[in-house]
Scaffold this motif. Structure first.
Motif, mmCIF file in Angstrom:
data_model
loop_
_atom_site.group_PDB
_atom_site.id
_atom_site.type_symbol
_atom_site.label_atom_id
_atom_site.label_comp_id
_atom_site.label_asym_id
_atom_site.label_seq_id
_atom_site.Cartn_x
_atom_site.Cartn_y
_atom_site.Cartn_z
ATOM 1 N N ARG A 51 0.813 -1.218 0.000
ATOM 2 C CA ARG A 51 0.000 0.000 0.000
ATOM 3 C C ARG A 51 0.850 1.275 0.000
ATOM 4 O O ARG A 51 0.329 2.362 -0.131
ATOM 5 C CB ARG A 51 -0.941 0.011 1.204
ATOM 6 N N GLY A 52 2.156 1.126 0.121
ATOM 7 C CA GLY A 52 3.082 2.256 0.053
ATOM 8 C C GLY A 52 3.997 2.088 -1.131
ATOM 9 O O GLY A 52 3.564 1.686 -2.215
ATOM 10 N N ASN A 53 5.279 2.331 -0.917
ATOM 11 C CA ASN A 53 6.293 2.226 -1.960
ATOM 12 C C ASN A 53 7.019 0.886 -1.865
ATOM 13 O O ASN A 53 7.133 0.313 -0.783
ATOM 14 C CB ASN A 53 7.307 3.362 -1.813
ATOM 15 N N LEU A 54 7.516 0.415 -3.003
ATOM 16 C CA LEU A 54 8.264 -0.838 -3.072
ATOM 17 C C LEU A 54 9.694 -0.529 -3.503
ATOM 18 O O LEU A 54 9.915 0.009 -4.591
ATOM 19 C CB LEU A 54 7.607 -1.791 -4.076
ATOM 20 N N PHE A 55 10.647 -0.855 -2.641
ATOM 21 C CA PHE A 55 12.060 -0.580 -2.907
ATOM 22 C C PHE A 55 12.772 -1.873 -3.310
ATOM 23 O O PHE A 55 12.929 -2.779 -2.498
ATOM 24 C CB PHE A 55 12.729 0.021 -1.665
ATOM 25 N N LEU A 56 13.190 -1.944 -4.569
ATOM 26 C CA LEU A 56 13.879 -3.118 -5.114
ATOM 27 C C LEU A 56 15.329 -2.795 -5.462
ATOM 28 O O LEU A 56 15.997 -3.594 -6.111
ATOM 29 C CB LEU A 56 13.157 -3.613 -6.372
ATOM 30 N N LYS A 57 15.821 -1.672 -5.029
ATOM 31 C CA LYS A 57 17.159 -1.203 -5.385
ATOM 32 C C LYS A 57 18.231 -2.238 -5.083
ATOM 33 O O LYS A 57 18.268 -2.813 -4.001
ATOM 34 C CB LYS A 57 17.478 0.082 -4.621
ATOM 35 N N ASP A 58 19.084 -2.477 -6.075
ATOM 36 C CA ASP A 58 20.228 -3.372 -5.935
ATOM 37 C C ASP A 58 19.817 -4.788 -5.506
ATOM 38 O O ASP A 58 20.368 -5.357 -4.578
ATOM 39 C CB ASP A 58 21.253 -2.788 -4.965
ATOM 40 N N THR A 59 18.793 -5.335 -6.196
ATOM 41 C CA THR A 59 18.365 -6.722 -5.981
ATOM 42 C C THR A 59 18.601 -7.515 -7.259
ATOM 43 O O THR A 59 18.964 -6.955 -8.289
ATOM 44 C CB THR A 59 16.867 -6.823 -5.610
ATOM 45 N N GLN A 60 18.341 -8.807 -7.212
ATOM 46 C CA GLN A 60 18.504 -9.691 -8.372
ATOM 47 C C GLN A 60 17.190 -9.898 -9.129
ATOM 48 O O GLN A 60 17.106 -10.735 -10.018
ATOM 49 C CB GLN A 60 19.043 -11.052 -7.911
ATOM 50 N N ILE A 61 16.161 -9.149 -8.782
ATOM 51 C CA ILE A 61 14.859 -9.306 -9.421
ATOM 52 C C ILE A 61 14.954 -8.908 -10.894
ATOM 53 O O ILE A 61 15.512 -7.862 -11.231
ATOM 54 C CB ILE A 61 13.790 -8.483 -8.686
ATOM 55 N N GLU A 62 14.393 -9.761 -11.775
ATOM 56 C CA GLU A 62 14.464 -9.534 -13.214
ATOM 57 C C GLU A 62 13.119 -9.255 -13.854
ATOM 58 O O GLU A 62 13.052 -8.838 -15.000
ATOM 59 C CB GLU A 62 15.124 -10.731 -13.893
ATOM 60 N N MET A 63 12.019 -9.537 -13.130
ATOM 61 C CA MET A 63 10.699 -9.284 -13.702
ATOM 62 C C MET A 63 9.679 -9.045 -12.595
ATOM 63 O O MET A 63 9.886 -9.441 -11.459
ATOM 64 C CB MET A 63 10.240 -10.430 -14.591
ATOM 65 N N ILE A 64 8.617 -8.385 -12.978
ATOM 66 C CA ILE A 64 7.503 -8.129 -12.066
ATOM 67 C C ILE A 64 6.355 -9.045 -12.490
ATOM 68 O O ILE A 64 5.911 -8.999 -13.642
ATOM 69 C CB ILE A 64 7.056 -6.656 -12.147
ATOM 70 N N GLN A 65 5.888 -9.875 -11.566
ATOM 71 C CA GLN A 65 4.824 -10.817 -11.867
ATOM 72 C C GLN A 65 3.467 -10.118 -11.951
ATOM 73 O O GLN A 65 3.242 -9.094 -11.315
ATOM 74 C CB GLN A 65 4.735 -11.905 -10.773
ATOM 75 N N ALA A 66 2.563 -10.717 -12.709
ATOM 76 C CA ALA A 66 1.179 -10.254 -12.748
ATOM 77 C C ALA A 66 0.586 -10.435 -11.358
ATOM 78 O O ALA A 66 0.972 -11.333 -10.621
ATOM 79 C CB ALA A 66 0.391 -11.059 -13.778
ATOM 80 N N GLY A 67 -0.322 -9.576 -10.997
ATOM 81 C CA GLY A 67 -0.966 -9.688 -9.695
ATOM 82 C C GLY A 67 -0.339 -8.818 -8.623
ATOM 83 O O GLY A 67 -0.831 -8.746 -7.510
ATOM 84 N N LEU A 68 0.749 -8.124 -8.950
ATOM 85 C CA LEU A 68 1.389 -7.221 -7.999
ATOM 86 C C LEU A 68 0.560 -5.951 -7.881
ATOM 87 O O LEU A 68 0.166 -5.367 -8.889
ATOM 88 C CB LEU A 68 2.803 -6.868 -8.453
ATOM 89 N N THR A 69 0.299 -5.521 -6.644
ATOM 90 C CA THR A 69 -0.392 -4.268 -6.391
ATOM 91 C C THR A 69 0.516 -3.371 -5.565
ATOM 92 O O THR A 69 0.932 -3.764 -4.474
ATOM 93 C CB THR A 69 -1.711 -4.506 -5.616
ATOM 94 N N VAL A 70 0.848 -2.191 -6.096
ATOM 95 C CA VAL A 70 1.650 -1.204 -5.379
ATOM 96 C C VAL A 70 0.922 0.132 -5.495
ATOM 97 O O VAL A 70 0.667 0.602 -6.604
ATOM 98 C CB VAL A 70 3.075 -1.086 -5.949
#
Length: 96
Positions: A66-85
Motif C-alpha cells: 500500500r506504500g512504496n516498493l524498494f527493489l534497489k540493488d536486488t537480483q529481481i528480473e521481472m515483475i509478476q502479474a498480480g502485484l499491487t503497489v
C-alpha cells in the motif's frame, strides 16, 4: 503462519531468510540488507516494503504493497502479474 503485525516491522540488517505464510504488516516492512531469498505468497504490507540490497530473485504471487516498493540493488528480473503497489517502485540497479 498467519502472523499479523499491526505496526511497522523492521528486520533490516538481520540474518532473516524467510517469513511466515500469510503475513500481514500494518505499516512498513523493512528487509533491506538481509539475506531474504523469498517472500510468502499473499503477503500484505500496508506501508512501504524495502527489499534493497538483498539476494531476492522474484516477488511472490498476490503481493500487495500500500506504500512504496524498494527493489534497489536486488537480483529481481521481472515483475509478476498480480502485484499491487499504491506508491512507486524503485528499480534502481536491478535487471528489470
Amino acid at each position: 503462519n498467519n502472523l499479523v503485525v499491526k505496526g511497522d516491522l523492521y528486520l533490516n540488517h538481520t540474518q532473516i531468510e524467510s517469513l511466515p505464510n500469510n503475513l500481514v504488516v500494518g505499516g512498513i516492512l523493512d528487509l533491506g540488507n538481509t539475506q531474504i531469498k523469498s517472500l510468502p505468497n499473499n503477503l500484505i504490507v500496508r506501508g512501504d516494503l524495502d527489499l534493497s540490497h538483498t539476494p531476492i530473485k522474484s516477488l511472490p504471487n498476490n503481493l500487495v504493497v500500500r506504500g512504496n516498493l524498494f527493489l534497489k540493488d536486488t537480483q529481481i528480473e521481472m515483475i509478476q502479474a498480480g502485484l499491487t503497489v499504491t506508491g512507486y517502485i524503485d528499480m534502481h540497479k536491478t535487471n528489470i
